[in-house]
Write a protein that holds these residues in place. Sequence first.
Motif, PDB file in Angstrom:
ATOM      1  N   ILE A 126      18.424  -5.707 -25.288  1.00 27.45           N
ATOM      2  CA  ILE A 126      18.620  -4.605 -24.295  1.00 27.45           C
ATOM      3  C   ILE A 126      18.849  -5.096 -22.953  1.00 27.45           C
ATOM      4  O   ILE A 126      19.757  -4.617 -22.290  1.00 27.45           O
ATOM      5  N   PHE A 127      18.020  -6.096 -22.674  1.00 30.43           N
ATOM      6  CA  PHE A 127      18.475  -6.708 -21.420  1.00 30.43           C
ATOM      7  C   PHE A 127      19.671  -7.084 -21.206  1.00 30.43           C
ATOM      8  O   PHE A 127      20.433  -6.921 -20.401  1.00 30.43           O
ATOM      9  N   LEU A 128      20.183  -7.850 -22.554  1.00 29.77           N
ATOM     10  CA  LEU A 128      21.581  -8.417 -22.277  1.00 29.77           C
ATOM     11  C   LEU A 128      22.857  -7.289 -22.213  1.00 29.77           C
ATOM     12  O   LEU A 128      23.719  -7.756 -21.381  1.00 29.77           O
ATOM     13  N   LEU A 129      22.522  -6.258 -22.670  1.00 31.77           N
ATOM     14  CA  LEU A 129      23.523  -5.207 -22.630  1.00 31.77           C
ATOM     15  C   LEU A 129      23.426  -4.610 -21.428  1.00 31.77           C
ATOM     16  O   LEU A 129      24.324  -4.315 -20.565  1.00 31.77           O
ATOM     17  N   ARG A 130      22.234  -4.359 -20.710  1.00 31.49           N
ATOM     18  CA  ARG A 130      22.351  -4.295 -19.350  1.00 31.49           C
ATOM     19  C   ARG A 130      23.041  -5.058 -18.377  1.00 31.49           C
ATOM     20  O   ARG A 130      23.847  -4.778 -17.439  1.00 31.49           O
ATOM     21  N   GLN A 131      22.933  -6.332 -18.595  1.00 28.68           N
ATOM     22  CA  GLN A 131      23.354  -7.418 -17.755  1.00 28.68           C
ATOM     23  C   GLN A 131      24.856  -7.188 -18.026  1.00 28.68           C
ATOM     24  O   GLN A 131      25.929  -7.522 -17.077  1.00 28.68           O
ATOM     25  N   TYR A 132      25.386  -7.032 -19.049  1.00 29.19           N
ATOM     26  CA  TYR A 132      26.588  -6.716 -19.637  1.00 29.19           C
ATOM     27  C   TYR A 132      27.485  -5.577 -19.021  1.00 29.19           C
ATOM     28  O   TYR A 132      28.459  -5.850 -18.588  1.00 29.19           O
ATOM     29  N   GLY A 133      26.753  -4.577 -18.579  1.00 28.50           N
ATOM     30  CA  GLY A 133      27.369  -3.560 -17.938  1.00 28.50           C
ATOM     31  C   GLY A 133      27.261  -2.173 -18.871  1.00 28.50           C
ATOM     32  O   GLY A 133      27.640  -1.296 -18.443  1.00 28.50           O
ATOM     33  N   ALA A 134      26.665  -2.336 -19.962  1.00 22.17           N
ATOM     34  CA  ALA A 134      26.206  -1.399 -20.764  1.00 22.17           C
ATOM     35  C   ALA A 134      24.984  -0.515 -20.305  1.00 22.17           C
ATOM     36  O   ALA A 134      24.420  -0.952 -19.569  1.00 22.17           O
ATOM     37  N   LYS A 135      24.774   0.741 -20.971  1.00 29.24           N
ATOM     38  CA  LYS A 135      23.892   1.685 -20.545  1.00 29.24           C
ATOM     39  C   LYS A 135      23.128   1.952 -21.753  1.00 29.24           C
ATOM     40  O   LYS A 135      23.070   3.068 -22.289  1.00 29.24           O
ATOM     41  N   PRO A 136      22.095   1.028 -22.151  1.00 31.17           N
ATOM     42  CA  PRO A 136      21.496   1.135 -23.362  1.00 31.17           C
ATOM     43  C   PRO A 136      20.346   2.066 -23.397  1.00 31.17           C
ATOM     44  O   PRO A 136      19.672   2.735 -24.498  1.00 31.17           O
ATOM     45  N   ASP A 137      19.719   2.274 -22.256  1.00 30.69           N
ATOM     46  CA  ASP A 137      18.354   3.004 -22.067  1.00 30.69           C
ATOM     47  C   ASP A 137      18.531   4.373 -22.557  1.00 30.69           C
ATOM     48  O   ASP A 137      17.615   4.824 -23.414  1.00 30.69           O
ATOM     49  N   ARG A 138      19.515   5.173 -22.192  1.00 27.71           N
ATOM     50  CA  ARG A 138      19.834   6.394 -22.760  1.00 27.71           C
ATOM     51  C   ARG A 138      19.967   6.457 -24.193  1.00 27.71           C
ATOM     52  O   ARG A 138      19.215   7.298 -24.870  1.00 27.71           O
ATOM     53  N   ALA A 139      20.805   5.574 -24.655  1.00 28.01           N
ATOM     54  CA  ALA A 139      20.860   5.511 -25.945  1.00 28.01           C
ATOM     55  C   ALA A 139      19.782   5.225 -26.946  1.00 28.01           C
ATOM     56  O   ALA A 139      19.428   5.917 -27.919  1.00 28.01           O
ATOM     57  N   VAL A 140      18.818   4.360 -26.196  1.00 28.30           N
ATOM     58  CA  VAL A 140      17.686   3.949 -27.211  1.00 28.30           C
ATOM     59  C   VAL A 140      16.749   5.213 -27.157  1.00 28.30           C
ATOM     60  O   VAL A 140      16.331   5.512 -28.261  1.00 28.30           O
TER      61      VAL A 140
END
Length: 119
Positions: free
Chosen positions: A5-19
């Motif tokens: 999840i942390f890596l996805l944020r660093q990548y520029g994705a927005k996983p928080d809402r998805a989770v």
Amino acid sequence: MRSEIFLLRQYGAKPDRAVRNYGGDEDFYLSCLQKFLSDDSFEKLGLFVRSGSLKNSDKTAAFIEEFSEILGLCELEEKTKKLRLSLSSGHLKKAIEDFSAVASEKDRLKNYLTVKKST
């Protein structure tokens, strides 16, 4: 918090809402993400685009765009939107270029997660 999840944020994705949309279950979200990135829809899309099958291309691209949004994969979603615009305007040469960008983005994300996770 899972490292992915942390890596996805660093990548520029927005996983928080998805989770949150997955009931807060990070493992389930990550499982769905991995399945999506390995789905054969990307290969099918390439075949449809290269063969000039606009209807099938758009249908498959719509699936990829929608799931990219659901999973918080902003860059992949944007590149797929561009592809769909090219398809809707009938610009096949541009659609082939746009598909390459979609495929590259998917591969870039998969590689990023694999490399970063192993370091």
